[in-house]
Design an enzyme around this catalytic site. Structure first.
Site, short mmCIF file in Angstrom:
data_model
loop_
_atom_site.label_atom_id
_atom_site.label_comp_id
_atom_site.label_asym_id
_atom_site.label_seq_id
_atom_site.Cartn_x
_atom_site.Cartn_y
_atom_site.Cartn_z
N TRP A 44 19.61 62.62 -21.23
CA TRP A 44 19.20 61.22 -21.39
C TRP A 44 20.29 60.27 -20.91
CZ3 TRP A 44 14.30 61.34 -21.73
CH2 TRP A 44 13.65 62.31 -22.49
N THR B 76 21.52 57.49 -18.50
CA THR B 76 21.12 56.40 -17.61
C THR B 76 21.99 56.40 -16.36
OG1 THR B 76 20.31 55.03 -19.43
CG2 THR B 76 20.89 53.90 -17.39
N ARG C 193 -6.87 30.99 -24.04
CA ARG C 193 -8.01 31.89 -24.31
C ARG C 193 -8.95 31.27 -25.35
NH1 ARG C 193 -10.89 36.42 -22.52
NH2 ARG C 193 -11.49 37.74 -24.27
N GLU D 122 21.59 54.47 -28.37
CA GLU D 122 22.79 53.79 -28.89
C GLU D 122 22.76 53.69 -30.42
OE1 GLU D 122 24.82 53.40 -26.62
OE2 GLU D 122 23.72 53.00 -24.77
#
Length: 393
Positions: free
Chosen positions: A168, A170, A277, A373
């Site tokens: 994992w 990055t 909407r 983290e």
């Protein structure tokens, strides 16, 4: 282009608490994200592509190592850096993750634990985006308990030989160098940091595919099989598990700010949608009590999160921040942002799952941000230990 353009979120005149320089940094980053990332991020998310073409422009704006001093770094205050990560994550968590890793998990440990030669070699090039890095701590069998790592380093003459696996990671496959944390057999298994260049024989990085989250970010597994590095690649001031945990504190601080950006994106989109909407008696759904209750919850929690992380940033600038302060900010703000994404998706109904709107992408990304983290539960235990004096791990 997005169906709804972001307008900014500030309920209590939060901007008055910022300096002119801090607002300038935030606004500059916001414009960069609006002009460069927002128009392409949904395509990147669909394709599972990291927008590498933005690396050099981000470097030019001083995003990499922004809060570090010297070596070409911007030397920003911690609140300024936090506002940068807020805007980056408002664009996409994966892009903010890339900047966090480059800055807090690679440049910071070199700046803090490295030799002067290592700093001169890597930091200026990393600040310019010419060299990229990754942070190898998590392993296939050890995430929340990094102290159990199995990666080993053995001193042989004037070299270290590394063996192990990391998971994992990055930017793993696009990094020029990896900060690898390993237990040194010759030092009673003390954890130390090592610089491992990508072209070292025995070092391999393979991307993880099939992710439903952080699709615009590169995530890899690393393998080290008898990787030889010179003893000069040891980060000489690294000293036990506290060293990588110091790095994680830097990253967690940026995450605490970044999560607010994701929450802002979802809330502002839902608010504008609810006003446009119409449903029941040709009235906007924003006129209904249940929708107003959701919007009220979101803006209240975003506002509280802003105040929390601003105070943590001020403490950090004053040299008074403690790790439990950062844990509280990361834990609260990521939880808050994920709940905002879910409520916003609810307001948009079926449209909330379409990538004409950013909400579902933020929701999927935040599921990972809540885990990495330090998980939500791990941060609960960190705060619990702080207030009771009892370690419950």
């Amino acid at each position: 282009m997005p169906a709804i353009k972001f307008r900014g979120v500030d309920f209590i005149q939060f901007d008055l608490l910022l300096t002119e320089e801090e607002r300038l940094v935030r606004d500059t980053t916001r414009k960069f994200i609006e002009d460069n990332l927002v128009p392409i991020i949904e395509e990147c998310n669909r394709a599972g592509r990291f927008p590498r073409e933005l690396v050099k422009p981000m470097a030019d704006l001083g995003f990499f190592g922004a809060s570090l001093q010297g070596y070409g770094c911007a030397g920003m205050g911690n609140v300024e850096y936090g506002l940068v990560t807020q805007e980056l994550e408002r664009g996409d968590s994966g892009v903010r993750s890339f900047v966090s890793v480059q800055s807090a998990l690679v440049m910071y440990p070199i700046h803090t634990f490295g030799s002067e030669e290592q700093k001169q070699t890597w930091l200026p090039a990393m600040q310019k985006g010419e060299k990229l890095g990754c942070f190898g701590l998590t392993e296939p069998g050890f995430g929340s308990n990094p102290g159990g790592m199995r990666t080993r380093a053995r001193k042989v003459g004037k070299e270290y030989v590394l063996n192990g696996e990391k998971m994992w990671i990055t930017s793993g496959s696009i990094a020029d160098v990896a900060i690898i944390w390993a237990k040194v057999e010759n030092e009673n298994d003390k954890i130390r940091g090592f610089l491992v260049e990508k072209d070292r024989p025995g070092f391999k990085a393979d991307d993880i595919h099939g992710k439903w989250s952080l699709r615009a970010s590169v995530t890899s597994g690393l393998s080290l099989q008898d990787v030889h590095i010179p003893e000069s690649n040891l980060l000489p001031k690294s000293d036990g598990l506290k060293s990588p945990l110091m790095c994680l504190n830097q990253a967690r601080y940026g995450i605490a700010w970044g999560a607010i950006g994701a929450a802002m994106s979802c809330y502002d989109c839902a608010l504008q949608y609810a006003i446009l909407r119409k449903q029941w008696r040709d009235q906007p759904i924003a006129s209904h009590q249940l929708v107003q209750d959701k919007l009220t919850w979101m803006i209240s929690e975003i506002t509280k999160a802003q105040l929390l992380v601003l105070q943590v940033g001020r403490l950090k600038d004053a040299g008074k921040v403690e790790h439990q302060h950062i844990s509280m900010a990361k834990r609260n703000n990521v939880w808050m942002a994920l709940e905002c994404a879910r409520l916003s998706r609810d307001i948009l109904g079926a449209n909330g799952v379409a990538d004409d709107y950013p909400i579902m992408r933020h929701m999927m990304n935040l599921e990972s941000v809540k885990t990495y983290e330090g998980t939500h539960d791990v941060h609960s235990l960190i705060i619990g230990q702080s207030v009771t004096g009892i370690d419950a791990f």
